[in-house]
Design a protein around this motif. Sequence first.
Motif, PDB file in Angstrom:
ATOM      1  N   GLU A  46    -103.024   5.606 -76.720  1.00  0.00           N
ATOM      2  CA  GLU A  46    -103.494   4.707 -76.160  1.00  0.00           C
ATOM      3  C   GLU A  46    -102.602   3.468 -76.798  1.00  0.00           C
ATOM      4  O   GLU A  46    -102.589   3.571 -77.928  1.00  0.00           O
ATOM      5  CB  GLU A  46    -104.966   4.420 -76.072  1.00  0.00           C
ATOM      6  CG  GLU A  46    -105.898   5.415 -75.461  1.00  0.00           C
ATOM      7  CD  GLU A  46    -107.374   4.968 -75.774  1.00  0.00           C
ATOM      8  OE1 GLU A  46    -107.817   4.506 -74.706  1.00  0.00           O
ATOM      9  OE2 GLU A  46    -107.617   5.339 -76.754  1.00  0.00           O
ATOM     10  N   ALA A  47    -102.144   2.473 -75.800  1.00  0.00           N
ATOM     11  CA  ALA A  47    -101.544   1.191 -76.451  1.00  0.00           C
ATOM     12  C   ALA A  47    -102.182   0.161 -75.797  1.00  0.00           C
ATOM     13  O   ALA A  47    -102.636   0.258 -74.536  1.00  0.00           O
ATOM     14  CB  ALA A  47     -99.930   1.467 -76.335  1.00  0.00           C
ATOM     15  N   PHE A  48    -102.532  -0.806 -76.438  1.00  0.00           N
ATOM     16  CA  PHE A  48    -103.070  -1.990 -75.981  1.00  0.00           C
ATOM     17  C   PHE A  48    -102.041  -3.238 -76.126  1.00  0.00           C
ATOM     18  O   PHE A  48    -101.617  -3.751 -76.977  1.00  0.00           O
ATOM     19  CB  PHE A  48    -104.455  -2.616 -76.865  1.00  0.00           C
ATOM     20  CG  PHE A  48    -105.515  -1.504 -76.702  1.00  0.00           C
ATOM     21  CD1 PHE A  48    -106.680  -1.732 -75.884  1.00  0.00           C
ATOM     22  CD2 PHE A  48    -105.295  -0.167 -77.424  1.00  0.00           C
ATOM     23  CE1 PHE A  48    -107.533  -0.689 -76.034  1.00  0.00           C
ATOM     24  CE2 PHE A  48    -106.489   0.653 -77.435  1.00  0.00           C
ATOM     25  CZ  PHE A  48    -107.478   0.612 -76.616  1.00  0.00           C
ATOM     26  N   PHE A  49    -101.667  -3.710 -74.857  1.00  0.00           N
ATOM     27  CA  PHE A  49    -100.709  -4.635 -74.855  1.00  0.00           C
ATOM     28  C   PHE A  49    -101.167  -6.146 -74.282  1.00  0.00           C
ATOM     29  O   PHE A  49    -101.940  -6.144 -73.189  1.00  0.00           O
ATOM     30  CB  PHE A  49     -99.642  -4.386 -73.662  1.00  0.00           C
ATOM     31  CG  PHE A  49     -99.020  -2.927 -73.887  1.00  0.00           C
ATOM     32  CD1 PHE A  49     -97.951  -3.152 -74.862  1.00  0.00           C
ATOM     33  CD2 PHE A  49     -99.455  -1.924 -73.369  1.00  0.00           C
ATOM     34  CE1 PHE A  49     -97.274  -1.813 -75.225  1.00  0.00           C
ATOM     35  CE2 PHE A  49     -98.882  -0.658 -73.601  1.00  0.00           C
ATOM     36  CZ  PHE A  49     -97.539  -0.770 -74.390  1.00  0.00           C
ATOM     37  N   ASP A  72     -98.954  16.479 -81.145  1.00  0.00           N
ATOM     38  CA  ASP A  72     -99.827  16.067 -82.377  1.00  0.00           C
ATOM     39  C   ASP A  72     -99.714  14.532 -82.459  1.00  0.00           C
ATOM     40  O   ASP A  72     -99.129  13.777 -81.773  1.00  0.00           O
ATOM     41  CB  ASP A  72     -99.772  16.556 -83.684  1.00  0.00           C
ATOM     42  CG  ASP A  72     -98.176  16.513 -84.140  1.00  0.00           C
ATOM     43  OD1 ASP A  72     -97.717  15.392 -83.898  1.00  0.00           O
ATOM     44  OD2 ASP A  72     -97.696  17.301 -84.848  1.00  0.00           O
ATOM     45  N   ALA A  73    -100.418  13.879 -83.250  1.00  0.00           N
ATOM     46  CA  ALA A  73    -100.559  12.601 -83.181  1.00  0.00           C
ATOM     47  C   ALA A  73     -99.477  11.886 -83.782  1.00  0.00           C
ATOM     48  O   ALA A  73     -98.928  10.699 -83.322  1.00  0.00           O
ATOM     49  CB  ALA A  73    -101.857  11.885 -84.333  1.00  0.00           C
ATOM     50  N   ALA A  74     -98.951  12.497 -84.699  1.00  0.00           N
ATOM     51  CA  ALA A  74     -97.603  11.892 -85.203  1.00  0.00           C
ATOM     52  C   ALA A  74     -96.386  11.962 -83.903  1.00  0.00           C
ATOM     53  O   ALA A  74     -95.572  10.936 -83.999  1.00  0.00           O
ATOM     54  CB  ALA A  74     -96.846  12.902 -86.189  1.00  0.00           C
ATOM     55  N   GLN A  75     -96.262  12.895 -83.207  1.00  0.00           N
ATOM     56  CA  GLN A  75     -95.555  12.834 -82.054  1.00  0.00           C
ATOM     57  C   GLN A  75     -95.824  11.807 -81.216  1.00  0.00           C
ATOM     58  O   GLN A  75     -95.028  11.244 -80.636  1.00  0.00           O
ATOM     59  CB  GLN A  75     -95.627  14.233 -81.269  1.00  0.00           C
ATOM     60  CG  GLN A  75     -94.766  15.245 -82.301  1.00  0.00           C
ATOM     61  CD  GLN A  75     -95.239  16.900 -81.842  1.00  0.00           C
ATOM     62  OE1 GLN A  75     -96.386  17.104 -81.429  1.00  0.00           O
ATOM     63  NE2 GLN A  75     -94.222  17.840 -81.709  1.00  0.00           N
ATOM     64  N   ALA A  76     -97.160  11.544 -80.781  1.00  0.00           N
ATOM     65  CA  ALA A  76     -97.496  10.457 -79.939  1.00  0.00           C
ATOM     66  C   ALA A  76     -97.174   9.195 -80.435  1.00  0.00           C
ATOM     67  O   ALA A  76     -96.568   8.421 -79.753  1.00  0.00           O
ATOM     68  CB  ALA A  76     -98.945  10.704 -79.712  1.00  0.00           C
ATOM     69  N   ALA A  77     -97.277   9.073 -81.799  1.00  0.00           N
ATOM     70  CA  ALA A  77     -96.863   7.917 -82.566  1.00  0.00           C
ATOM     71  C   ALA A  77     -95.439   7.585 -82.317  1.00  0.00           C
ATOM     72  O   ALA A  77     -94.955   6.519 -82.307  1.00  0.00           O
ATOM     73  CB  ALA A  77     -97.070   7.708 -83.852  1.00  0.00           C
ATOM     74  N   LEU A 109    -103.351   3.933 -80.481  1.00  0.00           N
ATOM     75  CA  LEU A 109    -104.206   4.916 -81.087  1.00  0.00           C
ATOM     76  C   LEU A 109    -103.947   6.211 -80.654  1.00  0.00           C
ATOM     77  O   LEU A 109    -103.193   6.477 -79.581  1.00  0.00           O
ATOM     78  CB  LEU A 109    -105.595   4.600 -80.359  1.00  0.00           C
ATOM     79  CG  LEU A 109    -106.237   3.491 -80.643  1.00  0.00           C
ATOM     80  CD1 LEU A 109    -107.669   3.355 -79.607  1.00  0.00           C
ATOM     81  CD2 LEU A 109    -106.755   2.996 -82.054  1.00  0.00           C
ATOM     82  N   ALA A 110    -104.176   7.384 -81.467  1.00  0.00           N
ATOM     83  CA  ALA A 110    -103.959   8.452 -80.996  1.00  0.00           C
ATOM     84  C   ALA A 110    -104.888   9.416 -81.786  1.00  0.00           C
ATOM     85  O   ALA A 110    -105.299   9.566 -82.863  1.00  0.00           O
ATOM     86  CB  ALA A 110    -102.331   9.262 -81.549  1.00  0.00           C
TER      87      ALA A 110
END
Length: 136
Positions: free
Chosen positions: A35-38, A101-106, A128-129
């Motif tokens: 998720e990204a909050f803009f 994984d979270a690192a790839q999402a980031a 968030l991931a």
Amino acid sequence: MKRLTILLAALLAAGCAAGPPDSCPAGLTPGVRAEAFFGRSAAGVQVVDDAGWAAFLDQVVTPAFPDGLTVLDAAGQWRGSTGQVAREAAKLLVVVLPGADAAQAADRLAPVASEYRERFGQESVLLLAAPTCLRF
């Protein structure tokens, strides 16, 4: 950039880098919900109107996540670098990444957040991931 770096480091240090759950219930596969909050304001003034958001979505977000995404309208509140509480309209981007994984999402969200901050003069974008189980 400092806030984004701290957020990404916190995600990884919190154990999110371990990746998706080891096992998911039958019919579900491991992945990540990111998720990204803009925020849409700067210094109390809305700087990202509907046309600006639509252009950003078309030019930056959709090419970064061509397999699909969800955008929700949100109302946010946070304390900025000045120490004052700010309330603003926001957009919440939700993407689900099967097998990631979270690192790839980031890694995939970081350039989107960076472009948003630069394009619209934003102090930060919250990322968030978290590992999840999913099915389409």
